[in-house]
Design a protein around this motif. Structure first.
Motif, PDB file in Angstrom:
ATOM      1  N   ILE A 208       0.823  -1.218   0.000  1.00 51.14           N
ATOM      2  CA  ILE A 208       0.000   0.000   0.000  1.00 51.14           C
ATOM      3  C   ILE A 208       0.861   1.273   0.000  1.00 51.14           C
ATOM      4  O   ILE A 208       0.422   2.346  -0.395  1.00 51.14           O
ATOM      5  N   ASN A 209       2.119   1.138   0.428  1.00 52.78           N
ATOM      6  CA  ASN A 209       3.021   2.296   0.470  1.00 52.78           C
ATOM      7  C   ASN A 209       3.969   2.359  -0.730  1.00 52.78           C
ATOM      8  O   ASN A 209       4.984   3.057  -0.683  1.00 52.78           O
ATOM      9  N   ALA A 210       3.617   1.636  -1.778  1.00 50.80           N
ATOM     10  CA  ALA A 210       4.522   1.532  -2.927  1.00 50.80           C
ATOM     11  C   ALA A 210       4.977   2.892  -3.454  1.00 50.80           C
ATOM     12  O   ALA A 210       6.144   3.077  -3.799  1.00 50.80           O
ATOM     13  N   LEU A 211       4.062   3.850  -3.476  1.00 52.20           N
ATOM     14  CA  LEU A 211       4.414   5.153  -4.055  1.00 52.20           C
ATOM     15  C   LEU A 211       5.538   5.855  -3.308  1.00 52.20           C
ATOM     16  O   LEU A 211       6.242   6.697  -3.866  1.00 52.20           O
ATOM     17  N   ALA A 212       5.697   5.489  -2.020  1.00 44.62           N
ATOM     18  CA  ALA A 212       6.729   6.147  -1.208  1.00 44.62           C
ATOM     19  C   ALA A 212       8.124   5.571  -1.469  1.00 44.62           C
ATOM     20  O   ALA A 212       9.077   5.923  -0.788  1.00 44.62           O
ATOM     21  N   CYS A 213       8.258   4.715  -2.498  1.00 46.20           N
ATOM     22  CA  CYS A 213       9.573   4.109  -2.772  1.00 46.20           C
ATOM     23  C   CYS A 213      10.496   5.082  -3.477  1.00 46.20           C
ATOM     24  O   CYS A 213      11.687   4.832  -3.602  1.00 46.20           O
TER      25      CYS A 213
END
Ligand code: NAD
Length: 506
Positions: A208-213
């Motif tokens: 769910i936090n993929a964008l924060a990579c």
């Protein structure tokens, strides 16, 4: 008859190379030398960074063993990978360096540059560690590079190369929202970051936090409005902070504030363009010279940066632009007569060969490592004030931090409180009007009720971080009798990093 081989380091045109297997053959009267070597591009950059570190160490209580732990780079991963392009497999070399993990994730940009090298990446990763410590963002330092000239490839080809590079880094957790978060740097921008984020999401579709990579993404792909301008904006804010301290600008030889100062900028890329544009448009400075890799443009009355950038994008050069005089040998103008010099291109551009000729009173290091250690010593002796890279260009990582938080929170800044604040202001205005019997002018009313947009909040946060960084470094300089801002900035960073290493028991 070969003679003994040497392993000496030689320097040529800012490139260092190590001699390996040098063989001398005698042939009648002549000696033929066969030379096999490896280019260690910008090895001086890492050396300079470590020397600056050591200089500041003398102003701290940090033990030598802890200092070594902080100074050395934790790990560097080198990768050679192939991509089939134009009916041929092309092999590319890239690096991702993690300098410190006292906080995770480690943070730092990825650059695409044909001159990139492992040493350069390690120096840049170290600067990230110190930068994050100065502005107090909870990150370790990291950096990455791909040895490529982006201009040699089309956009779809760059996308393919970027996606392959990203896959290799992702599978080793060298891109990961909790462990290692890249951002743009020289030769990369929002597109590359969007492709990296997309690759991460494909590999981990349920995260769910993929964008924060990764940060520095386009706004429609989880990026933050204000990230692309952030580093240049931060440069503007730190210059403003400097000019808010009369004692400092008088010490540098200035008589008054920022207005009408003559500025020379090297590099009209992301950082240089935004810094120059804001200083010209909002602080009424005169940008009298802009240097690019293929020529400089000069106008003592000041250049219109927005129009100049447009011209550069259309023509790839300033040549033919009617705004000013074009000169081919651009680096000569680093020593132009100006008030403020902003190197915003690459490292090692001011060295022993030109430091004595610099005429600016203030140098603001928008680029990473533009001044070598030896040049720094010369400039210090000449009392030229320098706002060092680890403070001056920290705006990028500051806003990257906001973007990362926003991706993890999954809600935009100001969303919850904006309407409530508007109602409160509305009530306040009505109360004032009732009590005074006068109507508040429409202009002020609108401003109050409109409230802050996300970009206002980002700029406000950035301004606060930059001016606080300046004030803390300045305070350390005064309290510890430190001769210059760079050494004071390193001291502030080292003390903070030492505390966090101590607290994790290393
Ligand atoms: P960029 O690729 O957008 O711009 C660099 C510019 O410098 C280009 O226009 C290029 O043509 C020019 N240039 C290259 N060599 C030159 C030379 N010899 N003389 C004059 N101009 C030259 O890169 P950027 O993102 O603006 O980064 C510039 C510097 O700022 C780098 O040192 C980078 O590490 C540092 N930095 C960037 C960011 C960021 O957010 N992008 C953050 C912190 C620090």
């Amino acid at each position: 008859e070969p003679t003994a081989s040497g392993a000496t380091i030689q320097r040529s045109n800012q490139l260092s190379y190590a001699r390996q297997e040098t063989k001398h053959y005698k042939c009648k009267k002549h000696i033929i030398i066969f030379f096999k070597g490896v280019i260690l591009a910008n090895q001086d950059f890492l050396g300079s960074t470590n020397k600056l570190f050591d200089k500041a160490l003398g102003f701290t209580e940090i033990s030598e063993d802890l200092a070594t732990r902080i100074r050395v780079c934790n790990s560097t991963y080198t990768i050679n990978f192939g991509v089939k392009l134009r009916d041929q497999i092309h092999t590319f070399t890239g690096w991702r360096s993690v300098h410190s993990e006292h906080f995770e994730p480690a943070k730092g940009g990825i650059r695409y540059d044909i001159d990139a090298s492992q040493e350069e990446v390690e120096a840049l990763a170290a600067l990230m560690t110190y930068k994050c410590a100065i502005i107090e963002v909870p990150y370790g330092g990291s950096k990455g590079a791909l040895k490529i000239n982006p201009k040699d490839w089309t956009k779809p080809e760059i996308e393919k190369i970027t996606r392959r590079f990203a896959q290799e880094l992702i599978k080793r957790d060298l891109i990961h929202p909790a462990q290692n978060v890249p951002a743009p740097d020289v030769g990369t921008g929002a597109d590359e970051m969007a492709w990296i984020a997309d690759e991460y999401r494909r590999i981990y579709p349920t995260d769910i936090n993929a964008l924060a990579c990764v940060t520095g993404k386009p706004t429609q792909k989880g990026g933050l409005v204000g990230r692309s301008e952030a580093t240049g904006r931060g440069v503007q804010y730190i210059i403003r902070a400097f000019f808010q301290h009369e004692e400092d600008y008088i010490k540098a030889g200035f008589k008054g504030g920022l207005k009408d100062k003559k500025i020379a900028v090297q590099g009209l890329g992301n950082v240089g363009y935004h810094a120059a544009k804001f200083l010209q448009e909002e602080d009424e400075c005169r940008i009298i010279c802009v240097m690019e890799h293929n020529g400089a443009i000069l106008n003592p009355d000041g250049l219109d940066i927005e129009a100049l950038k447009k011209y550069q994008l259309e023509h790839g050069t300033f040549e033919g632009c009617e705004q000013g005089k074009f000169e081919k040998n651009s680096s000569e103008f680093l020593s132009i007569d100006c008030d403020i010099l902003i190197p915003a291109a690459k490292e090692n551009v001011i060295d022993e060969s030109n430091a004595a000729a610099i005429q600016a009173k203030l140098i603001v290091e928008a680029a990473n490592g533009p001044i070598t250690f030896a040049a720094d010593e010369i400039l210090n002796e000449r009392n030229i004030m320098i706002i060092p890279d680890i403070m001056a260009n920290a705006g990028g990582v500051a806003v990257s931090y906001f973007e990362w938080i926003r991706n993890l929170r999954h809600i935009r800044f100001g969303r919850l409180e904006k309407r409530r604040n508007a109602y409160q202001f509305d009530t306040l205005i009505s109360a004032i009007e009732t009590m005074t019997g006068k109507e508040m002018p429409e202009k002020f009313k609108e401003q109050f009720i409109e409230g802050a947009n996300e970009i206002d909040l980002i700029r406000s946060g950035l301004d606060d971080m930059m001016s606080e960084a300046y004030q803390k470094v300045r305070k350390s300089l005064i309290e510890n009798n430190i001769p210059n801002l760079r050494t004071a900035a390193y001291k502030v960073a080292l003390d903070r990093i030492a505390i966090s290493y101590d607290s994790i028991g290393l």
